[in-house]
Design a protein around this motif. Structure first.
Motif, short mmCIF file in Angstrom:
data_model
loop_
_atom_site.label_atom_id
_atom_site.label_comp_id
_atom_site.label_asym_id
_atom_site.label_seq_id
_atom_site.Cartn_x
_atom_site.Cartn_y
_atom_site.Cartn_z
N PHE A 143 53.29 35.39 65.31
CA PHE A 143 54.13 34.32 64.80
C PHE A 143 55.20 33.91 65.81
CE2 PHE A 143 57.05 31.91 62.49
CZ PHE A 143 58.29 32.53 62.47
N CYS A 144 55.78 34.89 66.48
CA CYS A 144 56.93 34.62 67.32
C CYS A 144 56.80 35.33 68.66
CB CYS A 144 58.20 35.09 66.61
SG CYS A 144 59.73 34.83 67.52
N MET A 145 56.99 34.59 69.74
CA MET A 145 56.96 35.18 71.07
C MET A 145 58.25 34.81 71.79
SD MET A 145 53.01 34.52 72.20
CE MET A 145 53.00 35.93 73.32
N GLY A 146 58.65 35.67 72.71
CA GLY A 146 59.91 35.39 73.37
C GLY A 146 60.01 35.96 74.77
N TRP A 147 61.02 35.51 75.48
CA TRP A 147 61.37 36.04 76.79
C TRP A 147 62.79 36.59 76.75
CZ3 TRP A 147 58.16 36.68 80.84
CH2 TRP A 147 56.97 35.94 80.86
N PHE A 148 62.95 37.72 77.39
CA PHE A 148 64.25 38.37 77.48
C PHE A 148 64.49 38.73 78.95
CE2 PHE A 148 65.15 39.14 72.97
CZ PHE A 148 63.92 38.84 72.43
N ARG A 149 65.72 39.04 79.28
CA ARG A 149 66.02 39.48 80.63
C ARG A 149 67.13 40.52 80.60
NH1 ARG A 149 68.75 33.93 83.17
NH2 ARG A 149 70.69 33.99 81.94
N SER A 195 54.74 41.12 61.04
CA SER A 195 55.44 41.29 59.77
C SER A 195 55.33 40.03 58.91
CB SER A 195 56.92 41.59 60.03
OG SER A 195 57.68 41.43 58.85
N ALA A 196 54.86 40.21 57.69
CA ALA A 196 54.75 39.08 56.77
C ALA A 196 56.14 38.57 56.41
CB ALA A 196 53.99 39.50 55.53
N ARG A 197 57.10 39.47 56.33
CA ARG A 197 58.46 39.07 55.96
C ARG A 197 59.05 38.15 57.02
NH1 ARG A 197 63.29 40.79 57.56
NH2 ARG A 197 62.38 42.58 58.65
N ILE A 198 58.89 38.49 58.29
CA ILE A 198 59.41 37.64 59.37
C ILE A 198 58.73 36.29 59.36
CG2 ILE A 198 59.55 37.39 61.87
CD1 ILE A 198 59.93 40.41 62.04
N ARG A 199 57.43 36.30 59.16
CA ARG A 199 56.70 35.03 59.14
C ARG A 199 57.16 34.18 57.95
NH1 ARG A 199 51.80 33.25 61.20
NH2 ARG A 199 51.47 35.28 62.14
N TYR A 200 57.34 34.81 56.80
CA TYR A 200 57.76 34.06 55.58
C TYR A 200 59.15 33.48 55.78
CZ TYR A 200 59.17 33.17 50.77
OH TYR A 200 59.62 32.58 49.63
N GLN A 201 60.03 34.23 56.43
CA GLN A 201 61.40 33.77 56.64
C GLN A 201 61.50 32.80 57.81
OE1 GLN A 201 63.56 37.45 57.10
NE2 GLN A 201 63.77 37.77 54.90
N ARG A 202 60.40 32.65 58.56
CA ARG A 202 60.41 31.78 59.74
C ARG A 202 61.53 32.20 60.70
NH1 ARG A 202 55.77 29.99 60.22
NH2 ARG A 202 56.55 28.43 61.69
N ALA A 203 61.71 33.51 60.81
CA ALA A 203 62.81 34.04 61.61
C ALA A 203 62.31 34.32 63.02
CB ALA A 203 63.35 35.32 60.99
N CYS A 204 62.39 33.33 63.88
CA CYS A 204 61.98 33.49 65.28
C CYS A 204 63.14 33.04 66.15
CB CYS A 204 60.72 32.69 65.57
SG CYS A 204 60.11 32.88 67.26
N ILE A 239 65.36 41.50 85.45
CA ILE A 239 63.98 41.79 85.07
C ILE A 239 63.71 41.00 83.80
CG2 ILE A 239 62.32 43.54 84.36
CD1 ILE A 239 63.91 45.57 85.98
N TYR A 240 62.65 40.23 83.83
CA TYR A 240 62.29 39.38 82.70
C TYR A 240 61.14 40.03 81.93
CZ TYR A 240 65.30 35.57 84.20
OH TYR A 240 66.40 34.80 84.51
N TYR A 241 61.31 40.09 80.63
CA TYR A 241 60.33 40.71 79.74
C TYR A 241 59.82 39.69 78.72
CZ TYR A 241 62.66 45.01 81.33
OH TYR A 241 63.20 46.03 82.08
N CYS A 242 58.56 39.76 78.41
CA CYS A 242 58.06 38.99 77.28
C CYS A 242 57.87 39.95 76.10
CB CYS A 242 56.75 38.27 77.61
SG CYS A 242 55.34 39.35 77.93
N ALA A 243 57.90 39.37 74.91
CA ALA A 243 57.78 40.18 73.71
C ALA A 243 57.15 39.35 72.60
CB ALA A 243 59.16 40.67 73.27
N VAL A 244 56.58 40.03 71.63
CA VAL A 244 55.91 39.36 70.52
C VAL A 244 56.18 40.13 69.23
CG1 VAL A 244 53.74 40.62 70.82
CG2 VAL A 244 53.72 38.37 69.75
N ASP A 245 56.18 39.42 68.12
CA ASP A 245 56.41 40.08 66.84
C ASP A 245 55.24 41.00 66.50
OD1 ASP A 245 54.83 37.51 66.10
OD2 ASP A 245 54.75 38.73 64.28
#
Length: 131
Positions: free
Chosen positions: A32-38, A101-110, A92-98
């Motif tokens: 549902f949700c993907m991101g970049w962090f550093r 979780s059905a709860r995160i997807r339902y809440q649209r929390a990205c 250092i740059y990191y990628c990440a993915v959820d």
């Protein structure tokens, strides 16, 4: 087991550009949700950008207008296009993915401001900016 592998880091002159890639494998769910962090030396991890399954994006104020997060769903690849790189961007740059979780997807929390939304992380790729 989900695995994320980043690539594309390197050394670039200030004002230059880099494109980071993050290739995923082992999905047993639809992310549902993907991101970049550093994370820079001596600093806390910072959320850079996020992208949800509807294509909605969020960015840290420090990178708005300069960085663009995107994905190629068919290739299971997430990108971070970084333009106008500044001396404050090295990390250092990191990628990440959820984690599905059905709860995160339902809440649209990205959002990149909540690292705990993300269950799987890559090993990181180094970005260096020189004057």
């Amino acid at each position: 087991q989900v695995q994320l592998v980043e690539s594309g880091g390197g050394s670039v002159q200030a004002g230059g550009s880099l494109r980071l890639s993050c290739t995923a494998s082992g999905y047993y769910y639809t992310p549902f949700c993907m991101g970049w962090f550093r994370q820079a030396p001596g600093k806390e991890r910072e959320g850079v950008a996020s992208l949800d399954d509807d294509g909605s994006t969020k960015y840290a104020d420090s990178v708005k207008g300069r960085f663009t997060i995107s994905r190629d769903t068919a290739q299971n690849t997430l990108y971070l296009q970084m333009n106008s790189l500044e001396p404050e961007d090295p990390a250092i740059y990191y990628c990440a993915v959820d984690g599905g979780s059905a709860r995160i997807r339902y809440q649209r929390a990205c959002t990149p401001t909540i690292p705990t939304l993300f269950a799987y992380w890559g090993q990181g790729t180094q970005v260096t900016v020189f004057a």
